[in-house]
Design a protein around this motif. Sequence first.
Motif, short mmCIF file in Angstrom:
data_model
loop_
_atom_site.label_atom_id
_atom_site.label_comp_id
_atom_site.label_asym_id
_atom_site.label_seq_id
_atom_site.Cartn_x
_atom_site.Cartn_y
_atom_site.Cartn_z
N MET A 54 -21.63 93.91 -144.19
CA MET A 54 -21.12 92.65 -144.76
C MET A 54 -19.60 92.76 -144.95
O MET A 54 -19.11 93.79 -145.42
N ALA A 55 -18.91 91.68 -144.56
CA ALA A 55 -17.45 91.71 -144.70
C ALA A 55 -17.07 91.78 -146.18
O ALA A 55 -17.75 91.19 -147.02
N LYS A 56 -15.99 92.51 -146.45
CA LYS A 56 -15.57 92.68 -147.84
C LYS A 56 -14.80 91.45 -148.30
O LYS A 56 -13.91 90.96 -147.59
N PHE A 57 -15.15 90.91 -149.48
CA PHE A 57 -14.41 89.77 -150.01
C PHE A 57 -13.04 90.21 -150.50
O PHE A 57 -12.91 91.22 -151.18
N ARG A 58 -12.02 89.44 -150.13
CA ARG A 58 -10.67 89.74 -150.62
C ARG A 58 -10.18 88.51 -151.37
O ARG A 58 -10.10 87.43 -150.81
N SER A 59 -9.85 88.68 -152.62
CA SER A 59 -9.43 87.51 -153.40
C SER A 59 -7.99 87.12 -153.04
O SER A 59 -7.24 87.92 -152.47
N GLY A 60 -7.63 85.92 -153.40
CA GLY A 60 -6.28 85.43 -153.10
C GLY A 60 -6.20 84.95 -151.66
O GLY A 60 -7.20 84.95 -150.93
N ILE A 61 -5.01 84.50 -151.25
CA ILE A 61 -4.89 83.97 -149.88
C ILE A 61 -4.48 85.07 -148.90
O ILE A 61 -3.74 85.99 -149.27
N HIS A 62 -5.00 84.94 -147.70
CA HIS A 62 -4.54 85.80 -146.61
C HIS A 62 -3.19 85.26 -146.14
O HIS A 62 -3.02 84.07 -145.95
N PHE A 63 -2.22 86.13 -145.96
CA PHE A 63 -0.91 85.71 -145.42
C PHE A 63 -0.98 85.78 -143.89
O PHE A 63 -1.03 86.87 -143.32
N LEU A 64 -0.98 84.61 -143.27
CA LEU A 64 -1.05 84.54 -141.79
C LEU A 64 0.38 84.40 -141.27
O LEU A 64 0.84 83.30 -140.99
N GLN A 65 1.09 85.51 -141.17
CA GLN A 65 2.51 85.44 -140.78
C GLN A 65 2.74 85.88 -139.35
O GLN A 65 3.77 86.44 -139.01
N ILE A 66 1.76 85.60 -138.50
CA ILE A 66 1.99 85.71 -137.06
C ILE A 66 2.74 84.44 -136.66
O ILE A 66 2.68 83.43 -137.37
N PRO A 67 3.47 84.51 -135.54
CA PRO A 67 4.23 83.31 -135.14
C PRO A 67 3.35 82.27 -134.44
O PRO A 67 3.64 81.81 -133.36
N GLY A 68 2.29 81.94 -135.06
CA GLY A 68 1.35 80.96 -134.58
C GLY A 68 0.13 81.59 -133.97
O GLY A 68 0.25 82.60 -133.28
N PRO A 69 -1.05 81.02 -134.24
CA PRO A 69 -1.28 79.88 -135.10
C PRO A 69 -0.77 80.12 -136.52
O PRO A 69 -0.81 81.24 -137.02
N THR A 70 -0.28 79.03 -137.13
CA THR A 70 0.33 79.12 -138.44
C THR A 70 -0.63 78.61 -139.51
O THR A 70 -1.72 78.12 -139.20
N ASN A 71 -0.20 78.73 -140.77
CA ASN A 71 -1.01 78.24 -141.89
C ASN A 71 -1.26 76.74 -141.73
O ASN A 71 -0.31 75.98 -141.53
N VAL A 72 -2.51 76.35 -141.82
CA VAL A 72 -2.82 74.91 -141.74
C VAL A 72 -2.88 74.36 -143.16
O VAL A 72 -3.70 74.82 -143.97
N PRO A 73 -1.99 73.42 -143.50
CA PRO A 73 -1.94 72.93 -144.89
C PRO A 73 -3.20 72.14 -145.27
O PRO A 73 -3.89 71.59 -144.40
N GLU A 74 -3.47 72.11 -146.56
CA GLU A 74 -4.66 71.42 -147.08
C GLU A 74 -4.77 69.99 -146.57
O GLU A 74 -5.85 69.54 -146.21
N ARG A 75 -3.66 69.28 -146.58
CA ARG A 75 -3.71 67.86 -146.15
C ARG A 75 -4.26 67.74 -144.74
O ARG A 75 -5.01 66.81 -144.43
N VAL A 76 -3.86 68.65 -143.88
CA VAL A 76 -4.32 68.59 -142.49
C VAL A 76 -5.79 69.00 -142.41
O VAL A 76 -6.60 68.36 -141.72
N LEU A 77 -6.16 70.04 -143.15
CA LEU A 77 -7.57 70.46 -143.15
C LEU A 77 -8.47 69.33 -143.63
O LEU A 77 -9.52 69.05 -143.05
N ARG A 78 -8.03 68.65 -144.70
CA ARG A 78 -8.85 67.56 -145.25
C ARG A 78 -8.93 66.39 -144.25
O ARG A 78 -9.95 65.73 -144.14
N ALA A 79 -7.84 66.17 -143.53
CA ALA A 79 -7.85 65.07 -142.55
C ALA A 79 -8.83 65.35 -141.41
O ALA A 79 -9.53 64.45 -140.93
N ILE A 80 -8.90 66.63 -141.00
CA ILE A 80 -9.80 67.00 -139.90
C ILE A 80 -11.25 66.93 -140.36
O ILE A 80 -12.16 66.61 -139.57
#
Length: 397
Positions: free
Chosen positions: A1-27
Amino acid sequence: MAKFRSGIHFLQIPGPTNVPERVLRAIDRATIDHRGADFAALALATFALLKPVFKTTGPVLVFPASGSGGWEAALVNTLSPGDRVLMVETGQFAAAWAKLATRMGLDVELLPGDWRHGADPDVLGARLADDRAHAIKAIALVHNETSTGVTSRIADVRAAIDRTGHPALFLVDTVSSLASIDYRHDEWKVDVTVGGSQKGLMLPPGLAFNAVSGKALAASRLAGLPRSYWSWDDMLESTRSGGFPYTPATNMLYGLHEALTMLQEEGLPNVFARHARHGEATRRAVRGWGLELVALDPREFSDTVTAVLVPADHDADALRATILERYDMSLGTGLGRWKGRAFRIGHLGSFNDLMLAGTLCGVQMGLDAAGIPHGDGVAAALTYLAASSASPAFAAV
Ligand SMILES: Cc1ncc(COP(=O)(O)O)c(C=O)c1O
């Protein structure tokens, strides 16, 4: 089972980038009939919002594809088998586009590069001046080379082309610069601009774009490369009335409409200034750490991605692995000739000062953990961010 990690994952690769909440909710809405009136209204409104991002009044075609599909569409719609295409090996993505072009049956002339500089306008101009027979049918460049953190000066390249009077088409990849670094399709007389959804546009991967000039449309009527899925003709015909020639990525279009609305609310000049400021803060951090940038020419420093060399006796991928394990942050790997030698910090898309501060702290703590000697880059970046945050005239700080 994958280990739960609290807090946000920092996705600091140069894309795909963080998808903001507004966009996630729109999709996250029910998919609608793509042949119905509601869809047509959504598509037409989205196309209208898309044009200013490319700074064009012409058509921008939207393909359900990754950026590489946009590359292929640009080539197969404008060129014929055996046509010569002039490209510059600025890094991994320029090399990959060249490989794709070769596979399509084009005659690629790839000017060599050191993966530390952008396309040199003078070298391109000289090559075009030599081509008196106009054998070169297109020049294809990557605006922002994501593998090196180098941004080619497209306006200067355009001026160099104009000085020769050479009629070649001008194709530009903006996959990692669109909606982050100033870019002007019409003003720079670019014939096809290729874009993707997953970087500055703050969306998940899945959409590719072709902004198309009148000259490119004329070329497409004569172009002989086989095409069907990528055909501009079918796409143009359908999109005029808000349709698609095949099933579109309906939910991605919800997201695109939302992301474009957000960019409009922030204002493109502010979006570019934000990226410029974060790019500068990141470079100050790198200098403060005492590390070396891959990019060598300050005129070409990228505002969306910074590639950083680690000392020769260290492994950049081991550093990235340590940072992922300890601080739950993904950084970009070194690509191609920078594999193991460099890591990349993405600072584009939906991003702000504290996200950058967290990113840079994660890198600095990772340098400690990996035993890579370094100075206090975070302090240098924070000083700059603090001094520049209140004033729009931050560039003078
Ligand atoms: C500059 C550039 N061009 C093209 C591509 C290819 O896009 P995709 O991986 O979405 O096919 C990428 C991917 O990162 C890129 O950074």
